[in-house]
Design a protein around this motif. Sequence first.
Motif, PDB file in Angstrom:
ATOM      1  N   GLY A 186       0.842  -1.187   0.000  1.00  0.00           N
ATOM      2  CA  GLY A 186       0.000   0.000   0.000  1.00  0.00           C
ATOM      3  C   GLY A 186       0.875   1.233   0.000  1.00  0.00           C
ATOM      4  O   GLY A 186       2.108   1.146  -0.006  1.00  0.00           O
ATOM      5  N   ILE A 187       0.241   2.389   0.010  1.00  0.00           N
ATOM      6  CA  ILE A 187       0.996   3.647   0.008  1.00  0.00           C
ATOM      7  C   ILE A 187       0.665   4.490   1.230  1.00  0.00           C
ATOM      8  O   ILE A 187       0.916   5.694   1.243  1.00  0.00           O
ATOM      9  CB  ILE A 187       0.722   4.444  -1.289  1.00  0.00           C
ATOM     10  CG1 ILE A 187      -0.782   4.671  -1.491  1.00  0.00           C
ATOM     11  CG2 ILE A 187       1.333   3.740  -2.482  1.00  0.00           C
ATOM     12  CD1 ILE A 187      -1.094   5.582  -2.658  1.00  0.00           C
ATOM     13  N   GLY A 188       0.101   3.871   2.261  1.00  0.00           N
ATOM     14  CA  GLY A 188      -0.133   4.568   3.521  1.00  0.00           C
ATOM     15  C   GLY A 188      -1.085   5.740   3.391  1.00  0.00           C
ATOM     16  O   GLY A 188      -2.154   5.640   2.788  1.00  0.00           O
ATOM     17  N   GLU A 189      -0.672   6.880   3.942  1.00  0.00           N
ATOM     18  CA  GLU A 189      -1.527   8.076   3.980  1.00  0.00           C
ATOM     19  C   GLU A 189      -1.375   8.913   2.709  1.00  0.00           C
ATOM     20  O   GLU A 189      -1.333  10.146   2.787  1.00  0.00           O
ATOM     21  CB  GLU A 189      -1.178   8.919   5.217  1.00  0.00           C
ATOM     22  CG  GLU A 189      -1.488   8.235   6.533  1.00  0.00           C
ATOM     23  CD  GLU A 189      -2.980   7.952   6.680  1.00  0.00           C
ATOM     24  OE1 GLU A 189      -3.783   8.818   6.292  1.00  0.00           O
ATOM     25  OE2 GLU A 189      -3.328   6.868   7.173  1.00  0.00           O
ATOM     26  N   TYR A 190      -1.313   8.260   1.581  1.00  0.00           N
ATOM     27  CA  TYR A 190      -1.157   8.981   0.320  1.00  0.00           C
ATOM     28  C   TYR A 190      -2.183   8.490  -0.692  1.00  0.00           C
ATOM     29  O   TYR A 190      -2.778   7.412  -0.542  1.00  0.00           O
ATOM     30  CB  TYR A 190       0.263   8.800  -0.230  1.00  0.00           C
ATOM     31  CG  TYR A 190       1.314   9.472   0.614  1.00  0.00           C
ATOM     32  CD1 TYR A 190       1.721  10.776   0.347  1.00  0.00           C
ATOM     33  CD2 TYR A 190       1.894   8.807   1.690  1.00  0.00           C
ATOM     34  CE1 TYR A 190       2.680  11.404   1.133  1.00  0.00           C
ATOM     35  CE2 TYR A 190       2.857   9.432   2.481  1.00  0.00           C
ATOM     36  CZ  TYR A 190       3.237  10.729   2.192  1.00  0.00           C
ATOM     37  OH  TYR A 190       4.189  11.351   2.977  1.00  0.00           O
ATOM     38  N   ALA A 191      -2.382   9.295  -1.722  1.00  0.00           N
ATOM     39  CA  ALA A 191      -3.304   8.960  -2.802  1.00  0.00           C
ATOM     40  C   ALA A 191      -2.610   9.183  -4.136  1.00  0.00           C
ATOM     41  O   ALA A 191      -1.866  10.151  -4.308  1.00  0.00           O
ATOM     42  CB  ALA A 191      -4.571   9.814  -2.720  1.00  0.00           C
ATOM     43  N   LEU A 192      -2.851   8.280  -5.069  1.00  0.00           N
ATOM     44  CA  LEU A 192      -2.255   8.354  -6.406  1.00  0.00           C
ATOM     45  C   LEU A 192      -3.290   8.811  -7.426  1.00  0.00           C
ATOM     46  O   LEU A 192      -4.482   8.515  -7.291  1.00  0.00           O
ATOM     47  CB  LEU A 192      -1.712   6.985  -6.824  1.00  0.00           C
ATOM     48  CG  LEU A 192      -0.437   6.507  -6.135  1.00  0.00           C
ATOM     49  CD1 LEU A 192      -0.226   5.019  -6.371  1.00  0.00           C
ATOM     50  CD2 LEU A 192       0.771   7.306  -6.616  1.00  0.00           C
ATOM     51  N   PHE A 193      -2.814   9.519  -8.449  1.00  0.00           N
ATOM     52  CA  PHE A 193      -3.661   9.950  -9.558  1.00  0.00           C
ATOM     53  C   PHE A 193      -3.002   9.504 -10.860  1.00  0.00           C
ATOM     54  O   PHE A 193      -1.841   9.831 -11.111  1.00  0.00           O
ATOM     55  CB  PHE A 193      -3.835  11.471  -9.560  1.00  0.00           C
ATOM     56  CG  PHE A 193      -4.774  11.982  -8.505  1.00  0.00           C
ATOM     57  CD1 PHE A 193      -6.067  12.366  -8.838  1.00  0.00           C
ATOM     58  CD2 PHE A 193      -4.382  12.068  -7.177  1.00  0.00           C
ATOM     59  CE1 PHE A 193      -6.940  12.832  -7.881  1.00  0.00           C
ATOM     60  CE2 PHE A 193      -5.239  12.528  -6.205  1.00  0.00           C
ATOM     61  CZ  PHE A 193      -6.531  12.912  -6.553  1.00  0.00           C
ATOM     62  N   THR A 194      -3.743   8.760 -11.674  1.00  0.00           N
ATOM     63  CA  THR A 194      -3.233   8.302 -12.953  1.00  0.00           C
ATOM     64  C   THR A 194      -4.195   8.712 -14.062  1.00  0.00           C
ATOM     65  O   THR A 194      -5.369   8.964 -13.831  1.00  0.00           O
ATOM     66  CB  THR A 194      -3.061   6.770 -12.984  1.00  0.00           C
ATOM     67  OG1 THR A 194      -4.348   6.153 -12.880  1.00  0.00           O
ATOM     68  CG2 THR A 194      -2.171   6.293 -11.858  1.00  0.00           C
ATOM     69  N   GLY A 195      -3.685   8.748 -15.283  1.00  0.00           N
ATOM     70  CA  GLY A 195      -4.505   9.114 -16.435  1.00  0.00           C
ATOM     71  C   GLY A 195      -3.625   9.594 -17.568  1.00  0.00           C
ATOM     72  O   GLY A 195      -2.419   9.341 -17.605  1.00  0.00           O
ATOM     73  N   LYS A 196      -4.232  10.311 -18.485  1.00  0.00           N
ATOM     74  CA  LYS A 196      -3.488  10.807 -19.638  1.00  0.00           C
ATOM     75  C   LYS A 196      -2.568  11.961 -19.266  1.00  0.00           C
ATOM     76  O   LYS A 196      -1.573  12.214 -19.932  1.00  0.00           O
ATOM     77  CB  LYS A 196      -4.474  11.240 -20.731  1.00  0.00           C
ATOM     78  CG  LYS A 196      -3.809  11.591 -22.054  1.00  0.00           C
ATOM     79  CD  LYS A 196      -4.832  11.788 -23.143  1.00  0.00           C
ATOM     80  CE  LYS A 196      -4.184  12.302 -24.422  1.00  0.00           C
ATOM     81  NZ  LYS A 196      -3.147  11.412 -24.934  1.00  0.00           N
ATOM     82  N   SER A 197      -2.879  12.689 -18.205  1.00  0.00           N
ATOM     83  CA  SER A 197      -2.030  13.790 -17.765  1.00  0.00           C
ATOM     84  C   SER A 197      -0.951  13.247 -16.825  1.00  0.00           C
ATOM     85  O   SER A 197      -0.739  12.044 -16.718  1.00  0.00           O
ATOM     86  CB  SER A 197      -2.878  14.867 -17.084  1.00  0.00           C
ATOM     87  OG  SER A 197      -3.666  14.301 -16.054  1.00  0.00           O
ATOM     88  N   THR A 198      -0.268  14.132 -16.113  1.00  0.00           N
ATOM     89  CA  THR A 198       0.868  13.734 -15.280  1.00  0.00           C
ATOM     90  C   THR A 198       0.433  12.829 -14.129  1.00  0.00           C
ATOM     91  O   THR A 198      -0.531  13.129 -13.421  1.00  0.00           O
ATOM     92  CB  THR A 198       1.559  14.985 -14.718  1.00  0.00           C
ATOM     93  OG1 THR A 198       1.980  15.804 -15.800  1.00  0.00           O
ATOM     94  CG2 THR A 198       2.748  14.602 -13.869  1.00  0.00           C
ATOM     95  N   THR A 199       1.144  11.739 -13.924  1.00  0.00           N
ATOM     96  CA  THR A 199       0.907  10.873 -12.772  1.00  0.00           C
ATOM     97  C   THR A 199       1.360  11.605 -11.510  1.00  0.00           C
ATOM     98  O   THR A 199       2.445  12.180 -11.470  1.00  0.00           O
ATOM     99  CB  THR A 199       1.680   9.558 -12.932  1.00  0.00           C
ATOM    100  OG1 THR A 199       1.363   8.989 -14.206  1.00  0.00           O
ATOM    101  CG2 THR A 199       1.312   8.581 -11.836  1.00  0.00           C
ATOM    102  N   SER A 200       0.523  11.571 -10.459  1.00  0.00           N
ATOM    103  CA  SER A 200       0.792  12.385  -9.267  1.00  0.00           C
ATOM    104  C   SER A 200       0.532  11.581  -8.005  1.00  0.00           C
ATOM    105  O   SER A 200      -0.198  10.584  -8.008  1.00  0.00           O
ATOM    106  CB  SER A 200      -0.091  13.646  -9.264  1.00  0.00           C
ATOM    107  OG  SER A 200       0.087  14.403 -10.441  1.00  0.00           O
ATOM    108  N   CYS A 201       1.135  12.052  -6.907  1.00  0.00           N
ATOM    109  CA  CYS A 201       0.944  11.441  -5.592  1.00  0.00           C
ATOM    110  C   CYS A 201       0.828  12.551  -4.563  1.00  0.00           C
ATOM    111  O   CYS A 201       1.682  13.453  -4.509  1.00  0.00           O
ATOM    112  CB  CYS A 201       2.117  10.522  -5.259  1.00  0.00           C
ATOM    113  SG  CYS A 201       1.935   9.609  -3.707  1.00  0.00           S
ATOM    114  N   PHE A 202      -0.229  12.511  -3.738  1.00  0.00           N
ATOM    115  CA  PHE A 202      -0.492  13.568  -2.769  1.00  0.00           C
ATOM    116  C   PHE A 202      -0.736  12.976  -1.385  1.00  0.00           C
ATOM    117  O   PHE A 202      -1.180  11.831  -1.250  1.00  0.00           O
ATOM    118  CB  PHE A 202      -1.715  14.396  -3.174  1.00  0.00           C
ATOM    119  CG  PHE A 202      -1.564  15.112  -4.481  1.00  0.00           C
ATOM    120  CD1 PHE A 202      -0.864  16.307  -4.562  1.00  0.00           C
ATOM    121  CD2 PHE A 202      -2.106  14.591  -5.644  1.00  0.00           C
ATOM    122  CE1 PHE A 202      -0.714  16.967  -5.765  1.00  0.00           C
ATOM    123  CE2 PHE A 202      -1.963  15.248  -6.857  1.00  0.00           C
ATOM    124  CZ  PHE A 202      -1.265  16.438  -6.917  1.00  0.00           C
TER     125      PHE A 202
END
Length: 287
Positions: A186-202
Motif C-alpha cells: 500500500g501507500i499509507g496516507e497517500y493517494a495516487l492519480f493516474t490518467g493521460k495527464s501527469t501521474t501524481s501522488c499527494f
Amino acid sequence: MEHVKPIINEDGILKKYKLSFYDGELPRVEDTPYACPLDRYGDLVYLKATLSSDPSAGQCTVMLIHQPYAQLSFAKVGDAHWNWLHMHSFYADCIHHDGCFYAMTAAGAIDVFDLNGPSVVHRRILPNLVRMVQKCYVVQAPWGDVLQIIKEESLDPEQPDGETYVTAYEVYKVDFVELKRVKMRGIGEYALFTGKSTTSCFSAKDHPSLMANHLYFTHDDHDELLSGKDDPRDIGVYDLENDTRTNLVDPEPWRTWFPPIWFTPNLAKAGIFHFQTVLFLILFLVF
C-alpha cells in the motif's frame, strides 16, 4: 520535429503537417505518411510532456512522448527544434528525477536519460515485465521513492456477456541499488492519480478530501479517446488495500468532450475575474 514536415500551399500558407512513420531501427522501414489536419495535430502527435523544472527559471528541458510509435524527443529553452531519441519506442510515462529523465515503456521497462553533458547518456535500468499489462505509470512519491504503477484488465467471470473487464492496479517501488521492482502492500496516507495527464501522488493528511491508500484513475487509452469522443469515460477510485474499485457517478454528458483530467478549482479563494479566466482557459482547451 524529426517525423513532422509542414505542407505549404502555393500562397505560402501552412495547410497540413506530414507525419512520417518510422523508428530508430536500421535499415529504416517507413509506412505511408499521414497528412494531418492542423486542428487534429495536437491530439494525434503529442502524448505526454514532462518538465525538468519550472520554466520561468530559464533552464527548463521538456521531454516529449509523441507519435509515431510513442517515441521520445526533448528540447531545452532556446532550442530551435526537438532532439529525437531513437533508442526505443512505445513509451507510456516519464518523470524527472535526480537530474535525469526516467522514461517507462508501455511494457514496464525503465530507461534513464542524462541530458546534462555534451551527448545523451542512455541506459536501461529495468527490463520489460514478463507478463502482459494494460498500462504502466511512473511517479516520484513525496517521500522520495520512485513508484511504478501497473494497470491490468481481465474479463469479469461474473458477467455473462464476456465483454466486461475488471481493472486492477499494483504499485512497486523501484530499487535503484538492486535494479529491481519491490511490490508494495500500500501507500499509507497517500493517494495516487493516474490518467493521460501527469501521474501524481499527494498526502491525504494535507488534502483531507482525498482517501488514503487509494488510486484515482481516468480513461487514458489514446486511440479510444480520439475515435470515441462521445463514448463514456472510465473514471473511478481504486482501493489498494482491498483491491476494489468504485466508479464515479457523473451524469453530465460534457465529460466526453475531451480526455478527462483531475481538476478541482477553489472558488472560495478566487474572485470573479479569476473564475472567468479559469472558465475561459477550460473552454479554450476544449475547443
